[in-house]
Motif scaffolding. Structure first.
Motif, PDB file in Angstrom:
ATOM      1  N   ASP A  29     -78.721 -57.953 -31.355  1.00  0.00           N
ATOM      2  CA  ASP A  29     -77.863 -59.133 -31.326  1.00  0.00           C
ATOM      3  C   ASP A  29     -77.203 -59.310 -29.964  1.00  0.00           C
ATOM      4  O   ASP A  29     -77.206 -60.411 -29.411  1.00  0.00           O
ATOM      5  CB  ASP A  29     -76.805 -59.021 -32.427  1.00  0.00           C
ATOM      6  N   ILE A  30     -76.622 -58.241 -29.427  1.00  0.00           N
ATOM      7  CA  ILE A  30     -75.975 -58.313 -28.119  1.00  0.00           C
ATOM      8  C   ILE A  30     -76.383 -57.092 -27.306  1.00  0.00           C
ATOM      9  O   ILE A  30     -76.259 -55.948 -27.768  1.00  0.00           O
ATOM     10  CB  ILE A  30     -74.436 -58.360 -28.228  1.00  0.00           C
ATOM     11  N   LEU A  31     -76.876 -57.333 -26.099  1.00  0.00           N
ATOM     12  CA  LEU A  31     -77.215 -56.260 -25.167  1.00  0.00           C
ATOM     13  C   LEU A  31     -76.307 -56.358 -23.949  1.00  0.00           C
ATOM     14  O   LEU A  31     -76.269 -57.392 -23.280  1.00  0.00           O
ATOM     15  CB  LEU A  31     -78.671 -56.370 -24.727  1.00  0.00           C
ATOM     16  N   PHE A  32     -75.565 -55.295 -23.667  1.00  0.00           N
ATOM     17  CA  PHE A  32     -74.780 -55.189 -22.443  1.00  0.00           C
ATOM     18  C   PHE A  32     -75.602 -54.398 -21.428  1.00  0.00           C
ATOM     19  O   PHE A  32     -76.047 -53.283 -21.717  1.00  0.00           O
ATOM     20  CB  PHE A  32     -73.455 -54.459 -22.698  1.00  0.00           C
ATOM     21  N   SER A  33     -75.802 -54.949 -20.255  1.00  0.00           N
ATOM     22  CA  SER A  33     -76.509 -54.242 -19.199  1.00  0.00           C
ATOM     23  C   SER A  33     -75.731 -54.422 -17.910  1.00  0.00           C
ATOM     24  O   SER A  33     -75.635 -55.530 -17.381  1.00  0.00           O
ATOM     25  CB  SER A  33     -77.942 -54.779 -19.028  1.00  0.00           C
ATOM     26  N   GLY A  34     -75.139 -53.341 -17.428  1.00  0.00           N
ATOM     27  CA  GLY A  34     -74.318 -53.480 -16.226  1.00  0.00           C
ATOM     28  C   GLY A  34     -73.776 -52.164 -15.736  1.00  0.00           C
ATOM     29  O   GLY A  34     -74.126 -51.089 -16.225  1.00  0.00           O
ATOM     30  N   ASP A  94     -79.650 -55.341  -9.082  1.00  0.00           N
ATOM     31  CA  ASP A  94     -81.087 -55.085  -9.138  1.00  0.00           C
ATOM     32  C   ASP A  94     -81.440 -54.147 -10.291  1.00  0.00           C
ATOM     33  O   ASP A  94     -82.285 -54.463 -11.121  1.00  0.00           O
ATOM     34  CB  ASP A  94     -81.606 -54.538  -7.802  1.00  0.00           C
ATOM     35  N   ILE A  95     -80.762 -53.006 -10.377  1.00  0.00           N
ATOM     36  CA  ILE A  95     -81.100 -52.068 -11.455  1.00  0.00           C
ATOM     37  C   ILE A  95     -80.681 -52.625 -12.820  1.00  0.00           C
ATOM     38  O   ILE A  95     -81.357 -52.402 -13.821  1.00  0.00           O
ATOM     39  CB  ILE A  95     -80.476 -50.679 -11.194  1.00  0.00           C
ATOM     40  N   ASN A  96     -79.577 -53.402 -12.867  1.00  0.00           N
ATOM     41  CA  ASN A  96     -79.193 -54.062 -14.120  1.00  0.00           C
ATOM     42  C   ASN A  96     -80.336 -54.949 -14.608  1.00  0.00           C
ATOM     43  O   ASN A  96     -80.667 -54.975 -15.796  1.00  0.00           O
ATOM     44  CB  ASN A  96     -77.952 -54.924 -13.930  1.00  0.00           C
ATOM     45  N   TYR A  97     -80.937 -55.672 -13.674  1.00  0.00           N
ATOM     46  CA  TYR A  97     -82.033 -56.579 -14.006  1.00  0.00           C
ATOM     47  C   TYR A  97     -83.272 -55.826 -14.470  1.00  0.00           C
ATOM     48  O   TYR A  97     -83.870 -56.151 -15.513  1.00  0.00           O
ATOM     49  CB  TYR A  97     -82.380 -57.445 -12.789  1.00  0.00           C
ATOM     50  N   PHE A  98     -83.681 -54.813 -13.723  1.00  0.00           N
ATOM     51  CA  PHE A  98     -84.911 -54.102 -14.066  1.00  0.00           C
ATOM     52  C   PHE A  98     -84.789 -53.379 -15.407  1.00  0.00           C
ATOM     53  O   PHE A  98     -85.736 -53.362 -16.198  1.00  0.00           O
ATOM     54  CB  PHE A  98     -85.290 -53.119 -12.959  1.00  0.00           C
ATOM     55  N   VAL A  99     -83.643 -52.775 -15.674  1.00  0.00           N
ATOM     56  CA  VAL A  99     -83.455 -52.092 -16.959  1.00  0.00           C
ATOM     57  C   VAL A  99     -83.473 -53.110 -18.102  1.00  0.00           C
ATOM     58  O   VAL A  99     -84.119 -52.899 -19.134  1.00  0.00           O
ATOM     59  CB  VAL A  99     -82.138 -51.288 -16.957  1.00  0.00           C
ATOM     60  N   ALA A 100     -82.763 -54.231 -17.924  1.00  0.00           N
ATOM     61  CA  ALA A 100     -82.767 -55.265 -18.963  1.00  0.00           C
ATOM     62  C   ALA A 100     -84.165 -55.826 -19.168  1.00  0.00           C
ATOM     63  O   ALA A 100     -84.579 -56.114 -20.303  1.00  0.00           O
ATOM     64  CB  ALA A 100     -81.792 -56.381 -18.596  1.00  0.00           C
ATOM     65  N   ARG A 101     -84.915 -55.968 -18.086  1.00  0.00           N
ATOM     66  CA  ARG A 101     -86.279 -56.510 -18.209  1.00  0.00           C
ATOM     67  C   ARG A 101     -87.172 -55.554 -18.988  1.00  0.00           C
ATOM     68  O   ARG A 101     -87.948 -55.995 -19.859  1.00  0.00           O
ATOM     69  CB  ARG A 101     -86.860 -56.765 -16.809  1.00  0.00           C
ATOM     70  N   ASP A 102     -87.067 -54.252 -18.712  1.00  0.00           N
ATOM     71  CA  ASP A 102     -87.855 -53.283 -19.473  1.00  0.00           C
ATOM     72  C   ASP A 102     -87.473 -53.326 -20.950  1.00  0.00           C
ATOM     73  O   ASP A 102     -88.341 -53.255 -21.834  1.00  0.00           O
ATOM     74  CB  ASP A 102     -87.630 -51.875 -18.918  1.00  0.00           C
ATOM     75  N   ALA A 160     -74.868 -55.836 -37.648  1.00  0.00           N
ATOM     76  CA  ALA A 160     -75.305 -56.287 -36.333  1.00  0.00           C
ATOM     77  C   ALA A 160     -75.749 -55.092 -35.494  1.00  0.00           C
ATOM     78  O   ALA A 160     -75.431 -53.937 -35.798  1.00  0.00           O
ATOM     79  CB  ALA A 160     -74.182 -57.035 -35.627  1.00  0.00           C
ATOM     80  N   THR A 161     -76.491 -55.383 -34.438  1.00  0.00           N
ATOM     81  CA  THR A 161     -76.919 -54.350 -33.490  1.00  0.00           C
ATOM     82  C   THR A 161     -76.424 -54.720 -32.107  1.00  0.00           C
ATOM     83  O   THR A 161     -76.808 -55.763 -31.561  1.00  0.00           O
ATOM     84  CB  THR A 161     -78.455 -54.206 -33.470  1.00  0.00           C
ATOM     85  N   VAL A 162     -75.552 -53.894 -31.570  1.00  0.00           N
ATOM     86  CA  VAL A 162     -74.989 -54.103 -30.233  1.00  0.00           C
ATOM     87  C   VAL A 162     -75.249 -52.846 -29.428  1.00  0.00           C
ATOM     88  O   VAL A 162     -74.893 -51.739 -29.845  1.00  0.00           O
ATOM     89  CB  VAL A 162     -73.474 -54.388 -30.297  1.00  0.00           C
ATOM     90  N   ILE A 163     -75.882 -52.989 -28.277  1.00  0.00           N
ATOM     91  CA  ILE A 163     -76.301 -51.854 -27.455  1.00  0.00           C
ATOM     92  C   ILE A 163     -75.784 -52.040 -26.031  1.00  0.00           C
ATOM     93  O   ILE A 163     -75.766 -53.157 -25.500  1.00  0.00           O
ATOM     94  CB  ILE A 163     -77.834 -51.715 -27.463  1.00  0.00           C
ATOM     95  N   SER A 164     -75.377 -50.938 -25.420  1.00  0.00           N
ATOM     96  CA  SER A 164     -74.919 -50.958 -24.032  1.00  0.00           C
ATOM     97  C   SER A 164     -75.803 -50.055 -23.193  1.00  0.00           C
ATOM     98  O   SER A 164     -75.978 -48.875 -23.504  1.00  0.00           O
ATOM     99  CB  SER A 164     -73.460 -50.498 -23.941  1.00  0.00           C
ATOM    100  N   LEU A 165     -76.382 -50.610 -22.137  1.00  0.00           N
ATOM    101  CA  LEU A 165     -77.156 -49.849 -21.157  1.00  0.00           C
ATOM    102  C   LEU A 165     -76.314 -49.793 -19.884  1.00  0.00           C
ATOM    103  O   LEU A 165     -76.416 -50.655 -19.014  1.00  0.00           O
ATOM    104  CB  LEU A 165     -78.511 -50.514 -20.895  1.00  0.00           C
ATOM    105  N   ARG A 166     -75.489 -48.777 -19.808  1.00  0.00           N
ATOM    106  CA  ARG A 166     -74.507 -48.670 -18.729  1.00  0.00           C
ATOM    107  C   ARG A 166     -75.072 -47.837 -17.588  1.00  0.00           C
ATOM    108  O   ARG A 166     -75.458 -46.687 -17.773  1.00  0.00           O
ATOM    109  CB  ARG A 166     -73.240 -48.029 -19.273  1.00  0.00           C
ATOM    110  N   GLN A 167     -75.131 -48.434 -16.400  1.00  0.00           N
ATOM    111  CA  GLN A 167     -75.610 -47.724 -15.220  1.00  0.00           C
ATOM    112  C   GLN A 167     -74.456 -47.460 -14.255  1.00  0.00           C
ATOM    113  O   GLN A 167     -73.551 -48.282 -14.132  1.00  0.00           O
ATOM    114  CB  GLN A 167     -76.705 -48.525 -14.520  1.00  0.00           C
TER     115      GLN A 167
END
Length: 350
Positions: free
Chosen positions: A65-70, A108-116, A95-102
């Protein structure tokens, strides 16, 4: 002065090795190389919980539902479990809420991780943080070499200046030797990183001071007033340091990514102690160039965020440029209704 090489043969051998290393990313791409999942293994946890990223990208398959990438600024500011509980109540299902915290700055890395991630799982809201005023680097992310592989993300560099394209290719080269080694053995994972994730924010006081836990009182702020629109236009200013071309490129690519996958891109302004008392959200120049169709910009003026908090306690909500546990609870309480409103509007319109 002695010559650099004792013979022409030695010089030729050195040149051949150099060419081999410089073309290794292309060679690995040509022969197939390792899987992209393997590239995510063994990355230092200081750079982010990349083994968690790997599991979420390659082992889970449900919609998100919501992806945090940053960066850690976003990771400290928002508590995903709290958002998940509130969204679950609002939509009447889990709901499913996930955070990919770098760690460290880098659109750039925020984008590439979100794209994968979005290549594997459907995402409805993609939430990123606006680059902070202090983040002005036009260099590649310090850990980008571990995440990207030559040929994996076609079109990602289209429109990027030659100097920046060469810098990204240098990351391909630096990462290629690690990927070549993976052909002989897999990356080893420290068992300690397999344990459940620790709380997203640890108690910390401002600039090394002792942490003081505060009773957080979330102000009642109508969500529409925190979303940039024609009605709230005066509450948002874009007069800070301009985004540099490298930042702007990957923000635009993130916008393009969200559009390709039918997701709504939400860019959040990150609170800063330097904004103390401000009646408006002040963000970076050129940011409006990213705010096209399918992109929403949201934030809360410092004066409104801290309206229930005595001025003497203001710094008890920050660690440095990052929010601490108090600040995260406050900001999450304010921004969650905004995200829920945007989620409901986006899903109902599709």
């Amino acid at each position: 002065m002695a010559p650099a090489f004792p013979s022409t043969r030695r010089a030729a051998l050195f040149g051949a090795i150099l060419v081999l290393l410089l073309t290794l990313p292309i060679t690995l791409h040509w022969i197939g190389g390792i899987s992209i999942e393997e590239a995510y293994r063994g990355i230092s946890e200081r750079a982010g919980t990349f083994n968690y990223f790997r599991r979420q990208i390659f082992e889970e398959h449900s919609d998100v539902d919501i992806l945090f990438s940053g960066t850690s600024l976003l990771g400290n500011a928002v508590d995903p479990p709290s958002v998940e509980r509130a969204l679950s109540r609002a939509i009447g299902r889990q709901a499913t809420v996930i955070s990919l915290r770098q760690s460290w700055q880098g659109p750039d890395i925020n984008y590439f991780v979100a794209r994968d991630f979005m290549a594997q799982r459907k995402v409805k809201l993609l939430v990123i943080g606006a680059p902070a005023w202090v983040h002005r680097s036009n260099q590649t992310h310090v850990q980008l070499l571990r995440v990207i592989r030559y040929g994996d993300h076609p079109g990602a560099l289209d429109g990027l200046a030659l100097r920046s394209r060469l810098a990204v290719y240098a990351d391909y080269v630096l990462g290629a030797s690690r990927q070549a080694l993976n052909l002989l053995r897999p990356n080893l994972i420290d068992p300690q990183v397999e344990v459940p994730d620790s709380p997203h924010v640890k108690p910390a006081g401002y600039l090394g001071r002792p942490f003081v836990r505060r009773q957080v009182v979330v102000p009642a702020i109508p969500p529409p007033s925190l979303i940039r629109s024609g009605e709230s236009h005066d509450l948002f200013r874009f007069d800070g340091p301009p985004l540099n071309p490298y930042q702007l490129h990957f923000l635009r690519k993130t916008e393009e990514l969200a559009q390709q996958h039918g997701a709504l891109l939400v860019i959040l302004h990150m609170p800063s102690p330097s904004e103390r008392g401000s009646e408006a959200v002040a963000d970076r120049q050129l940011m409006p160039q990213v705010l096209g169709a399918g992109v929403v910009f949201a934030g809360v003026p410092s004066a409104r965020m801290f309206e229930n908090i005595p001025d003497a306690q203001f710094e008890d909500y920050f660690q440095d440029e990052h929010l601490n546990l108090n600040g995260s609870e406050l900001f999450t309480g304010i921004i969650t209704p905004v995200l829920i409103q945007l989620y409901e509007q986006h899903t109902q319109s599709r």
